[in-house]
Design a protein around this motif. Structure first.
Motif, PDB file in Angstrom:
ATOM      1  N   HIS A 126       0.820  -1.215   0.000  1.00 56.40           N
ATOM      2  CA  HIS A 126       0.000   0.000   0.000  1.00 56.40           C
ATOM      3  C   HIS A 126       0.855   1.266   0.000  1.00 56.40           C
ATOM      4  O   HIS A 126       0.523   2.249  -0.685  1.00 56.40           O
ATOM      5  CB  HIS A 126      -0.928  -0.002   1.218  1.00 56.40           C
ATOM      6  CG  HIS A 126      -1.754   1.243   1.343  1.00 56.40           C
ATOM      7  ND1 HIS A 126      -2.824   1.513   0.497  1.00 56.40           N
ATOM      8  CD2 HIS A 126      -1.661   2.310   2.195  1.00 56.40           C
ATOM      9  CE1 HIS A 126      -3.357   2.685   0.828  1.00 56.40           C
ATOM     10  NE2 HIS A 126      -2.670   3.182   1.851  1.00 56.40           N
ATOM     11  N   GLU A 127       1.950   1.250   0.740  1.00 60.09           N
ATOM     12  CA  GLU A 127       2.816   2.431   0.795  1.00 60.09           C
ATOM     13  C   GLU A 127       3.436   2.720  -0.571  1.00 60.09           C
ATOM     14  O   GLU A 127       3.654   3.885  -0.941  1.00 60.09           O
ATOM     15  CB  GLU A 127       3.912   2.242   1.845  1.00 60.09           C
ATOM     16  CG  GLU A 127       3.407   2.234   3.275  1.00 60.09           C
ATOM     17  CD  GLU A 127       2.748   3.548   3.673  1.00 60.09           C
ATOM     18  OE1 GLU A 127       3.156   4.608   3.140  1.00 60.09           O
ATOM     19  OE2 GLU A 127       1.836   3.515   4.511  1.00 60.09           O
ATOM     20  N   LEU A 128       3.743   1.678  -1.330  1.00 57.19           N
ATOM     21  CA  LEU A 128       4.277   1.875  -2.676  1.00 57.19           C
ATOM     22  C   LEU A 128       3.187   2.382  -3.613  1.00 57.19           C
ATOM     23  O   LEU A 128       3.422   3.253  -4.451  1.00 57.19           O
ATOM     24  CB  LEU A 128       4.861   0.565  -3.203  1.00 57.19           C
ATOM     25  CG  LEU A 128       6.045  -0.003  -2.406  1.00 57.19           C
ATOM     26  CD1 LEU A 128       6.460  -1.356  -2.969  1.00 57.19           C
ATOM     27  CD2 LEU A 128       7.219   0.968  -2.427  1.00 57.19           C
ATOM     28  N   TYR A 129       1.987   1.837  -3.464  1.00 60.65           N
ATOM     29  CA  TYR A 129       0.844   2.289  -4.263  1.00 60.65           C
ATOM     30  C   TYR A 129       0.584   3.779  -4.022  1.00 60.65           C
ATOM     31  O   TYR A 129       0.316   4.535  -4.967  1.00 60.65           O
ATOM     32  CB  TYR A 129      -0.389   1.465  -3.887  1.00 60.65           C
ATOM     33  CG  TYR A 129      -1.665   1.892  -4.576  1.00 60.65           C
ATOM     34  CD1 TYR A 129      -2.088   1.263  -5.745  1.00 60.65           C
ATOM     35  CD2 TYR A 129      -2.456   2.911  -4.047  1.00 60.65           C
ATOM     36  CE1 TYR A 129      -3.270   1.651  -6.382  1.00 60.65           C
ATOM     37  CE2 TYR A 129      -3.628   3.302  -4.668  1.00 60.65           C
ATOM     38  CZ  TYR A 129      -4.026   2.672  -5.834  1.00 60.65           C
ATOM     39  OH  TYR A 129      -5.182   3.063  -6.455  1.00 60.65           O
ATOM     40  N   ALA A 130       0.652   4.190  -2.766  1.00 59.30           N
ATOM     41  CA  ALA A 130       0.370   5.585  -2.416  1.00 59.30           C
ATOM     42  C   ALA A 130       1.367   6.547  -3.057  1.00 59.30           C
ATOM     43  O   ALA A 130       1.066   7.727  -3.245  1.00 59.30           O
ATOM     44  CB  ALA A 130       0.381   5.760  -0.892  1.00 59.30           C
ATOM     45  N   GLN A 131       2.555   6.040  -3.393  1.00 59.63           N
ATOM     46  CA  GLN A 131       3.582   6.855  -4.033  1.00 59.63           C
ATOM     47  C   GLN A 131       3.610   6.680  -5.550  1.00 59.63           C
ATOM     48  O   GLN A 131       4.557   7.088  -6.216  1.00 59.63           O
ATOM     49  CB  GLN A 131       4.955   6.508  -3.452  1.00 59.63           C
ATOM     50  CG  GLN A 131       5.106   6.790  -1.973  1.00 59.63           C
ATOM     51  CD  GLN A 131       4.903   8.253  -1.628  1.00 59.63           C
ATOM     52  OE1 GLN A 131       5.368   9.128  -2.363  1.00 59.63           O
ATOM     53  NE2 GLN A 131       4.229   8.523  -0.517  1.00 59.63           N
ATOM     54  N   ASP A 132       2.543   6.045  -6.081  1.00 59.57           N
ATOM     55  CA  ASP A 132       2.387   5.878  -7.540  1.00 59.57           C
ATOM     56  C   ASP A 132       3.485   5.035  -8.171  1.00 59.57           C
ATOM     57  O   ASP A 132       3.844   5.245  -9.332  1.00 59.57           O
ATOM     58  CB  ASP A 132       2.319   7.244  -8.239  1.00 59.57           C
ATOM     59  CG  ASP A 132       1.087   8.040  -7.832  1.00 59.57           C
ATOM     60  OD1 ASP A 132       0.015   7.428  -7.660  1.00 59.57           O
ATOM     61  OD2 ASP A 132       1.208   9.267  -7.668  1.00 59.57           O
ATOM     62  N   VAL A 133       4.023   4.082  -7.410  1.00 57.93           N
ATOM     63  CA  VAL A 133       4.975   3.143  -8.000  1.00 57.93           C
ATOM     64  C   VAL A 133       4.204   2.227  -8.961  1.00 57.93           C
ATOM     65  O   VAL A 133       3.199   1.620  -8.570  1.00 57.93           O
ATOM     66  CB  VAL A 133       5.673   2.304  -6.908  1.00 57.93           C
ATOM     67  CG1 VAL A 133       6.531   1.207  -7.531  1.00 57.93           C
ATOM     68  CG2 VAL A 133       6.525   3.214  -6.031  1.00 57.93           C
ATOM     69  N   PRO A 134       4.621   2.119 -10.202  1.00 59.39           N
ATOM     70  CA  PRO A 134       3.841   1.332 -11.164  1.00 59.39           C
ATOM     71  C   PRO A 134       3.974  -0.172 -10.957  1.00 59.39           C
ATOM     72  O   PRO A 134       5.058  -0.675 -10.673  1.00 59.39           O
ATOM     73  CB  PRO A 134       4.439   1.749 -12.517  1.00 59.39           C
ATOM     74  CG  PRO A 134       5.836   2.161 -12.193  1.00 59.39           C
ATOM     75  CD  PRO A 134       5.787   2.757 -10.813  1.00 59.39           C
ATOM     76  N   LEU A 135       2.890  -0.872 -11.062  1.00 57.03           N
ATOM     77  CA  LEU A 135       2.777  -2.322 -11.208  1.00 57.03           C
ATOM     78  C   LEU A 135       3.279  -3.143 -10.013  1.00 57.03           C
ATOM     79  O   LEU A 135       2.679  -4.154  -9.640  1.00 57.03           O
ATOM     80  CB  LEU A 135       3.515  -2.774 -12.476  1.00 57.03           C
ATOM     81  CG  LEU A 135       3.184  -4.174 -13.024  1.00 57.03           C
ATOM     82  CD1 LEU A 135       1.699  -4.389 -13.165  1.00 57.03           C
ATOM     83  CD2 LEU A 135       3.896  -4.393 -14.344  1.00 57.03           C
ATOM     84  N   ILE A 136       4.377  -2.731  -9.380  1.00 55.35           N
ATOM     85  CA  ILE A 136       4.995  -3.519  -8.317  1.00 55.35           C
ATOM     86  C   ILE A 136       4.025  -3.784  -7.160  1.00 55.35           C
ATOM     87  O   ILE A 136       3.905  -4.934  -6.705  1.00 55.35           O
ATOM     88  CB  ILE A 136       6.290  -2.846  -7.813  1.00 55.35           C
ATOM     89  CG1 ILE A 136       7.327  -2.820  -8.940  1.00 55.35           C
ATOM     90  CG2 ILE A 136       6.859  -3.575  -6.595  1.00 55.35           C
ATOM     91  CD1 ILE A 136       8.536  -1.948  -8.646  1.00 55.35           C
ATOM     92  N   PRO A 137       3.298  -2.774  -6.640  1.00 52.09           N
ATOM     93  CA  PRO A 137       2.362  -3.062  -5.537  1.00 52.09           C
ATOM     94  C   PRO A 137       1.310  -4.092  -5.917  1.00 52.09           C
ATOM     95  O   PRO A 137       0.969  -4.960  -5.103  1.00 52.09           O
ATOM     96  CB  PRO A 137       1.732  -1.697  -5.242  1.00 52.09           C
ATOM     97  CG  PRO A 137       2.684  -0.697  -5.792  1.00 52.09           C
ATOM     98  CD  PRO A 137       3.331  -1.339  -6.968  1.00 52.09           C
ATOM     99  N   ARG A 138       0.801  -4.016  -7.142  1.00 50.73           N
ATOM    100  CA  ARG A 138      -0.230  -4.972  -7.568  1.00 50.73           C
ATOM    101  C   ARG A 138       0.355  -6.374  -7.691  1.00 50.73           C
ATOM    102  O   ARG A 138      -0.298  -7.366  -7.335  1.00 50.73           O
ATOM    103  CB  ARG A 138      -0.836  -4.526  -8.903  1.00 50.73           C
ATOM    104  CG  ARG A 138      -2.036  -5.370  -9.342  1.00 50.73           C
ATOM    105  CD  ARG A 138      -3.162  -5.306  -8.288  1.00 50.73           C
ATOM    106  NE  ARG A 138      -4.267  -6.170  -8.646  1.00 50.73           N
ATOM    107  CZ  ARG A 138      -5.338  -5.802  -9.330  1.00 50.73           C
ATOM    108  NH1 ARG A 138      -5.435  -4.541  -9.758  1.00 50.73           N
ATOM    109  NH2 ARG A 138      -6.293  -6.638  -9.597  1.00 50.73           N
TER     110      ARG A 138
END
Length: 263
Positions: A126-138
């Motif tokens: 979630h923390e990576l998603y919140a920073q708009d990191v592509p694809l990796i969080p999913r």
């Protein structure tokens, strides 16, 4: 059969879009290393943080093929969130231990409960998603999904002391909001009422207020749907509208039993 023509056509089509499946494999390795760094007593934190930084930079290079790569300082910012994430996960584990009479020890929660593992990977992603990191969080949460049967989109917002019992079949959508001390059982869906691409930027999934219990196979849909605090949602319930605080919602199927007398 023109073998060279077939090869040429396959190569032409497989490049649209460009896919490097090493990203998936490397993300799973990164996720495992991150989980062990936080929880395994024999894993050295200092050594692993350096290893994780290298792994993460490799992931970014693969994931950002058509996007601007985040700055090299991004990892330092992510690392500062890890103590807070670990604190939340410890509260999640304690909630499971306190709520589940079948749990025998806190060690069992961390090592044997699929619900805890799914929550852990969600919080890390979630923390990576919140920073708009592509694809990796999913990819991280899909890895947990494959292992546990729990599908939590990394965009969901989940508060403290979250408990998923039995876990299998749980679905939590991208814009779902779950407050503190919520307990849900297997097969629960927090989903969207409508599915359309133009709703991408809207809140499509429900809000669950604090101290709510949702029993097995209940389905709660819609971005405007709010389950009020201290409510209990019974098994197999289907909800598309809000429920006031302190409510009990239950589904009552008709069950008939016919007994044949002994002959």
């Amino acid at each position: 059969m023109d073998k060279e023509k077939i090869i040429s056509e396959l190569n032409r089509h497989k490049k649209l879009p460009y896919l490097d499946f090493r990203l998936k494999q490397e993300t799973e390795d990164f996720t495992d290393t991150l989980f062990y760094t936080l929880f395994d007593a024999n894993t050295p934190v200092a050594v692993n943080l350096e290893m994780l930084e290298k792994k993460f930079n490799t992931l970014l290079d693969m994931a950002c093929w058509d996007l601007e790569r985040p700055s090299t300082e991004f990892w330092d910012g992510y690392v500062t969130t890890l103590p807070g994430i670990l604190e939340k996960l410890n509260l999640d584990a304690e909630a499971i231990l306190n709520c589940d009479p079948a749990s025998l020890s806190i060690q069992e929660i961390y090592m044997a409960y699929p619900g805890f593992y799914a929550i852990a990977i969600y919080r890390l992603a979630h923390e990576l998603y919140a920073q708009d990191v592509p694809l990796i969080p999913r990819l991280m949460t899909e890895y947990a999904h494959r292992q546990t049967g729990v599908d939590i989109n990394p965009g969901a917002t989940i508060g403290k002391s979250f408990f998923i019992d039995h876990a299998t079949g749980v679905v939590i959508g991208e814009t779902a909001v779950i407050h503190d001390n919520v307990k849900i059982y297997q097969g629960v869906t927090l989903g969207a009422l409508y599915v359309a691409k133009n709703l991408q930027k809207t809140k499509r999934h429900p809000t669950i207020m604090s101290n709510v219990t949702i029993y097995a196979n209940a389905t709660i849909l819609g971005g405007d749907t709010v389950i009020g605090e201290n409510s209990v949602i019974g098994g197999n319930a289907w909800l598309t509208s809000s429920v006031p605080a302190n409510s009990t919602v239950y589904h009552t199927p008709e069950i008939k039993i016919k007994t044949t007398p002994n002959v």
